[in-house]
Design an enzyme around this catalytic site. Sequence first.
Site, PDB file in Angstrom:
ATOM      1  N   GLY A  56       0.980  -1.219  -0.063  1.00 10.14           N
ATOM      2  CA  GLY A  56      -0.088  -0.187   0.104  1.00 10.14           C
ATOM      3  C   GLY A  56       0.867   1.356  -0.027  1.00 10.14           C
ATOM      4  N   THR A  57       2.029   1.078   0.615  1.00  9.07           N
ATOM      5  CA  THR A  57       3.169   2.155   0.573  1.00  9.07           C
ATOM      6  C   THR A  57       3.477   2.851  -0.894  1.00  9.07           C
ATOM      7  OG1 THR A  57       3.602   1.825   2.967  1.00  9.07           O
ATOM      8  CG2 THR A  57       5.388   3.044   1.533  1.00  9.07           C
ATOM      9  N   ASN A 131      -5.957   5.443  10.122  1.00  6.58           N
ATOM     10  CA  ASN A 131      -5.385   4.006  10.718  1.00  6.58           C
ATOM     11  C   ASN A 131      -5.113   3.998  12.257  1.00  6.58           C
ATOM     12  OD1 ASN A 131      -3.321   5.816   9.718  1.00  6.58           O
ATOM     13  ND2 ASN A 131      -1.809   4.725  11.116  1.00  6.58           N
ATOM     14  N   HIS A 181      -2.862  -7.133   2.594  1.00  7.79           N
ATOM     15  CA  HIS A 181      -2.911  -7.839   4.010  1.00  7.79           C
ATOM     16  C   HIS A 181      -4.183  -7.362   4.921  1.00  7.79           C
ATOM     17  CE1 HIS A 181       0.035  -4.726   5.471  1.00  7.79           C
ATOM     18  NE2 HIS A 181      -0.730  -4.864   6.637  1.00  7.79           N
ATOM     19  N   THR A 217       8.230  -7.769 -13.076  1.00  9.11           N
ATOM     20  CA  THR A 217       7.517  -8.734 -13.124  1.00  9.11           C
ATOM     21  C   THR A 217       6.414  -9.100 -11.962  1.00  9.11           C
ATOM     22  OG1 THR A 217       9.391  -9.854 -14.218  1.00  9.11           O
ATOM     23  CG2 THR A 217       7.742 -11.412 -13.486  1.00  9.11           C
ATOM     24  N   CYS A 304       8.919   6.911  17.416  1.00 10.23           N
ATOM     25  CA  CYS A 304      10.089   6.694  18.252  1.00 10.23           C
ATOM     26  C   CYS A 304      11.108   7.227  17.746  1.00 10.23           C
ATOM     27  CB  CYS A 304      10.251   5.456  19.048  1.00 10.23           C
ATOM     28  SG  CYS A 304      11.605   5.413  20.009  1.00 10.23           S
TER      29      CYS A 304
END
Length: 362
Positions: A56-57, A131, A181, A217, A304
């Site tokens: 997705g990134t 998210n 996912h 590919t 972080c």
Amino acid sequence: MRQSAIEAWVKHAGALNPGGQYASGRQANSVLAESREKIAELLGADPVEVIFTGSGTEANNIAVRGLYQASELDRIVSTPIEHAAVLETVKSLAAAGADVELLHVEASGHIRDLSALDLPAAVAACMWANNETGAIQPVEEVITRASAQGTPVHIDAVQVAGHLPINFSSLGATTMAMSAHKFGGPRGAGILLAKRSPAPQPLTLGGGQERGIRSGTVDVATAAATAAALEESIREMGTENARISGLRDRLVEGFKVQVPELTVTTTEPALPGHAHFIFAGAHGDSLIMLLDSLGVEAATGSACNSGVTRMSHVLEAMGVDEKTGIGALRFTLGRTTTEEDVDYVIENISEVVQRARLAGNF
């Protein structure tokens, strides 16, 4: 990963290069085409609009940067609560000279003032649902306002795909990103929906396998597994959303009883499986570790840097102060979550928060 996706992946794991002109290549390409057509049908898109990516990134990066590069304008409109895949892309374009304007976010986590969209831009990028808090954004209005100025719109639908109905054609977005996912497909697999025009410019050059927008590919087995998972998730969507939202409400109400000085940050409209809380006086890292020792997995959403945990940029945009926001925690519920799971967390949350507050007394 859904069993249907695993079976699809195993079935086609031996597929060869779908770009090959020989028999095995043509056979692989046939499976790839069927997967593309199934995904298109499920998402209200044309098969040529379906582009397979590695995540997705990657899909978000191709869309935002690619649409910007395809435009003669230097202006970008986005929001301060985007996932890093969009937020960092926008920041990098700003560093290179783009004029970026971010929409205002209310305390509920929703964007409201869309007036920045009333001027033309190279691209407007907005997530469909956050998210961290699960807040569902008014993407239909975003698209309408931006389109009136001829501005292409990218929608980050990573949190939504497989959980809310999507019709790419009727929605009117220019591009849309998803991650397999998130709906039970394989990891390392993404989907970019892209209209024929304006099309994003490619970020990497090569064989141009995916409509010249994304080279490389394509893994046929992964494409087939993605299609299988998406089909099953959409088929179950109605009953699962009702079940999961019921469990989410049970969790929220149980936490309210068990934990004093609790803030429920998730505000409707929101995804059915997201429950975001702030436990004042506790530290998110302590909460995670204590829950993890009980076999419960949650997330802070904080960043972080150099060993220093900082409040999430999403909460910062919502106006939450740093000392309060450091006690934020997100629980997500899904198809494997049971009533017993929810009751177990409710039974243990009081002691966890008490111990975390002692550790986080700062």
